[in-house]
Design a protein around this motif. Sequence first.
Motif, PDB file in Angstrom:
ATOM      1  N   THR A   4      39.394 -34.205 -32.678  1.00  0.00           N
ATOM      2  CA  THR A   4      39.965 -32.859 -32.655  1.00  0.00           C
ATOM      3  C   THR A   4      41.417 -32.957 -32.187  1.00  0.00           C
ATOM      4  O   THR A   4      41.896 -34.026 -31.803  1.00  0.00           O
ATOM      5  CB  THR A   4      39.178 -31.959 -31.694  1.00  0.00           C
ATOM      6  OG1 THR A   4      39.323 -32.469 -30.353  1.00  0.00           O
ATOM      7  CG2 THR A   4      37.691 -31.932 -32.066  1.00  0.00           C
ATOM      8  N   ASP A   7      41.563 -34.238 -28.666  1.00  0.00           N
ATOM      9  CA  ASP A   7      41.364 -35.687 -28.583  1.00  0.00           C
ATOM     10  C   ASP A   7      42.653 -36.429 -28.909  1.00  0.00           C
ATOM     11  O   ASP A   7      43.039 -37.371 -28.203  1.00  0.00           O
ATOM     12  CB  ASP A   7      40.250 -36.129 -29.541  1.00  0.00           C
ATOM     13  CG  ASP A   7      38.898 -35.569 -29.150  1.00  0.00           C
ATOM     14  OD1 ASP A   7      38.621 -35.514 -27.944  1.00  0.00           O
ATOM     15  OD2 ASP A   7      38.136 -35.186 -30.052  1.00  0.00           O
ATOM     16  N   ARG A 203      22.018 -36.313 -20.787  1.00  0.00           N
ATOM     17  CA  ARG A 203      21.365 -35.968 -22.058  1.00  0.00           C
ATOM     18  C   ARG A 203      19.949 -36.533 -22.163  1.00  0.00           C
ATOM     19  O   ARG A 203      19.133 -36.035 -22.940  1.00  0.00           O
ATOM     20  CB  ARG A 203      22.202 -36.488 -23.223  1.00  0.00           C
ATOM     21  CG  ARG A 203      23.566 -35.813 -23.366  1.00  0.00           C
ATOM     22  CD  ARG A 203      23.453 -34.439 -24.003  1.00  0.00           C
ATOM     23  NE  ARG A 203      24.719 -33.737 -24.007  1.00  0.00           N
ATOM     24  CZ  ARG A 203      25.624 -33.811 -24.980  1.00  0.00           C
ATOM     25  NH1 ARG A 203      25.384 -34.600 -26.024  1.00  0.00           N
ATOM     26  NH2 ARG A 203      26.734 -33.133 -24.907  1.00  0.00           N
ATOM     27  N   HIS A 301      17.577 -40.470 -29.802  1.00  0.00           N
ATOM     28  CA  HIS A 301      18.549 -39.968 -30.786  1.00  0.00           C
ATOM     29  C   HIS A 301      19.148 -41.169 -31.513  1.00  0.00           C
ATOM     30  O   HIS A 301      20.228 -41.639 -31.121  1.00  0.00           O
ATOM     31  CB  HIS A 301      19.652 -39.167 -30.099  1.00  0.00           C
ATOM     32  CG  HIS A 301      19.158 -38.144 -29.130  1.00  0.00           C
ATOM     33  ND1 HIS A 301      18.702 -36.900 -29.511  1.00  0.00           N
ATOM     34  CD2 HIS A 301      19.017 -38.193 -27.768  1.00  0.00           C
ATOM     35  CE1 HIS A 301      18.333 -36.219 -28.443  1.00  0.00           C
ATOM     36  NE2 HIS A 301      18.511 -36.983 -27.374  1.00  0.00           N
ATOM     37  N   ASP A 322      28.644 -39.760 -30.600  1.00  0.00           N
ATOM     38  CA  ASP A 322      27.456 -38.917 -30.709  1.00  0.00           C
ATOM     39  C   ASP A 322      27.229 -38.133 -29.421  1.00  0.00           C
ATOM     40  O   ASP A 322      26.915 -36.940 -29.442  1.00  0.00           O
ATOM     41  CB  ASP A 322      26.234 -39.785 -31.022  1.00  0.00           C
ATOM     42  CG  ASP A 322      25.078 -38.969 -31.577  1.00  0.00           C
ATOM     43  OD1 ASP A 322      25.335 -38.068 -32.398  1.00  0.00           O
ATOM     44  OD2 ASP A 322      23.927 -39.227 -31.179  1.00  0.00           O
ATOM     45  N   GLN A 325      30.366 -35.546 -28.749  1.00  0.00           N
ATOM     46  CA  GLN A 325      30.912 -34.766 -29.867  1.00  0.00           C
ATOM     47  C   GLN A 325      31.017 -33.276 -29.553  1.00  0.00           C
ATOM     48  O   GLN A 325      31.848 -32.565 -30.138  1.00  0.00           O
ATOM     49  CB  GLN A 325      30.050 -34.980 -31.115  1.00  0.00           C
ATOM     50  CG  GLN A 325      28.604 -34.557 -30.965  1.00  0.00           C
ATOM     51  CD  GLN A 325      27.802 -34.855 -32.225  1.00  0.00           C
ATOM     52  OE1 GLN A 325      28.365 -34.913 -33.319  1.00  0.00           O
ATOM     53  NE2 GLN A 325      26.498 -35.042 -32.079  1.00  0.00           N
ATOM     54  N   ASP A 326      30.187 -32.757 -28.636  1.00  0.00           N
ATOM     55  CA  ASP A 326      30.228 -31.331 -28.300  1.00  0.00           C
ATOM     56  C   ASP A 326      31.174 -31.029 -27.143  1.00  0.00           C
ATOM     57  O   ASP A 326      31.240 -29.885 -26.683  1.00  0.00           O
ATOM     58  CB  ASP A 326      28.816 -30.843 -27.924  1.00  0.00           C
ATOM     59  CG  ASP A 326      27.840 -30.998 -29.083  1.00  0.00           C
ATOM     60  OD1 ASP A 326      28.284 -30.902 -30.243  1.00  0.00           O
ATOM     61  OD2 ASP A 326      26.641 -31.225 -28.821  1.00  0.00           O
ATOM     62  N   LEU A 327      31.880 -32.035 -26.653  1.00  0.00           N
ATOM     63  CA  LEU A 327      32.765 -31.864 -25.508  1.00  0.00           C
ATOM     64  C   LEU A 327      34.185 -32.256 -25.909  1.00  0.00           C
ATOM     65  O   LEU A 327      34.583 -33.412 -25.765  1.00  0.00           O
ATOM     66  CB  LEU A 327      32.287 -32.728 -24.334  1.00  0.00           C
ATOM     67  CG  LEU A 327      30.862 -32.428 -23.834  1.00  0.00           C
ATOM     68  CD1 LEU A 327      30.411 -33.507 -22.851  1.00  0.00           C
ATOM     69  CD2 LEU A 327      30.803 -31.053 -23.185  1.00  0.00           C
ATOM     70  N   PRO A 328      34.958 -31.321 -26.437  1.00  0.00           N
ATOM     71  CA  PRO A 328      36.313 -31.636 -26.911  1.00  0.00           C
ATOM     72  C   PRO A 328      37.153 -32.285 -25.810  1.00  0.00           C
ATOM     73  O   PRO A 328      37.150 -31.842 -24.665  1.00  0.00           O
ATOM     74  CB  PRO A 328      36.880 -30.266 -27.300  1.00  0.00           C
ATOM     75  CG  PRO A 328      35.676 -29.422 -27.570  1.00  0.00           C
ATOM     76  CD  PRO A 328      34.622 -29.898 -26.617  1.00  0.00           C
TER      77      PRO A 328
END
Length: 620
Positions: A4, A7, A203, A301, A322, A325-328
Amino acid sequence: MEFTVIDYSIFALLLVLSLAIGLFYALSGDRQRTVQEFLLASRNMGCFPLALSLLASFQSAVAILGAPAEIYHFGTEYWFLGCSYFLGLLIPAHIFIPIFYRLGITSTYEYLELRFNKTVRIFGTVTFIFQMVIYMGVVLYAPALALNAVTGFDLWSAVLTIGLVCTLYTTLGGLKAVIWTDVFQTLVMFAGQLAVIVVGAQRVGGMARVWHVAEQEGKISGIDLDPDPFKRHTFWTLAVGGVFMMLSLYGVNQAQVQRYLSARSELEAKLSCYAVFPCQQIVLCLSCLTGLVMFVYDREHPLAPTQGPISSDQLVLYFVMDVLQDLPGLPGLFIACLFSGSLSTISSAFNSLATVTMEDLIRPYFPGLSESRATLFSKLLAMGYGLLCLGMAYVSSMLGPVLQAAISIFGMVGGPLLGLFCLGMFFPCANSTGAVMGLLAGLAMAFWVGIGSLLSSTGAAGGSSLPNSTAVPPAGNLTTILATTLLTPTPAPQSPTGLQKFYSLSYMWYSAHNSTTVILVGLLVSLLTGPTPPAALDSRTVYPVLPRLLCCLPHKYQQWLCCGLGIPVQDDNHEDTTVKSKDLANGLTPPRPRQQKEEEGQGYIRAVTAPAYALEETAF
């Protein structure tokens, strides 16, 4: 799996701050106008930045990618490498650092001329340059290739950006910039690895569950006391073989010795070496925890489920992308961590190569070179090696499978160089002919075993990689960054015999095996051609290790072990001094120091004894 804007911003911030540090030191102080400032940071560095720089110098991106993959595949047995750190750092602090620091040298290979002659110095310098030139291209290209395969991050943009930024701040700011950027980059590496461990463990239910699952699956290894040197990893292989690898790195490697020599005092140099020990343990634990979290996460996963087989160096990146990915911003932090490893190792290589080239190959032949011209040439050399690094990265991309051999060749050089220095320091009878022949024999043995094992396993396994060469480098260990971490681990060949058995020697014993070859051949040739006469030996260049280890022996045997050089004894004030063996044999006792003179700015007191005796320097 794409970056992003956040990143990319974090990654760019790493490069900008690294470059800013270089610019700061280019415009402050004496503005890098002297060789001492450019190559040795004016010999005024403290132990804290030195310790982090020593750690970062060979905590490469290959190690950040490879060590967790080792734990993922084979379990925590690799952690026993940490047992080698104690002796691997204690010996340099008490033997190598005092000798190098008190000689006041700039290049490690100046020692070889003081101990032997100029020919040995040139042989050592050329061997080191060959080692580092191979290393630079691989350590820059390998992580960029892995990153490109996983995230689509443009390969050559990454290579060029890292290479050019590193070249600029090394050329502009000298060793001070290299050390302080190492400090900054070390903190980034710690932050990136901690972020992955914390988020990944959360996680899968916490670290307690990670440990429980790993234990159930047999990933928590016990102590394997099998003494078989042909077994890839055992306690002895890691804890004892690892000592020799650590010595080749922290004892005699120019990049590390140059940092010791930049300390403001010998004590600061020693303290920096001590401080590396807990830092190395932390790095090793972070790698182990990352590997365990990755293993448990992959069970629930699966990583890259739509992909085919992935190599070990890509495995960690798939996991990171992986998990984060949800934590910019966090993927960018880890990539910054990854390339911090590359920046710190490559800048150390540039600076050390510029130093040995200037001090060993240019200045001896141009004694009238002015200080300003020498500084300018040093900067041009750093820049030239930076451009050469980019060229080597391109060559690495064209080599294909030969790249495996290139990385292995780099690992084969550390052991013989360690053996050469040990031959000079610990064996006063060794002469220059023995040193050259020992080094050549050690290199020949290293190439024979290394290349022979690679070709042997390739032929036996239909092109598969050598099991020993799949070993992942220990955190901070240059000599094992080498052995083909880019390859996917494969099972060892069944029941090798003859030369096949010889070629299956564990990669962790390579350094010990090759350095021992140098010492044995060097001693044999020295005895056949005539040992070094005591009168021709500079007592500052030797450390009489055998008399110290065998101090209970009668003095006449200690005299024989010292080859007439002189042995350490204590006077009535319990201060070490040195007495010629022939005088001790005649019943003379060492005189007390009768004059003390403090040398301004040097950080030590030299006790000047009677003219017939050696000078002894005692650190504060």
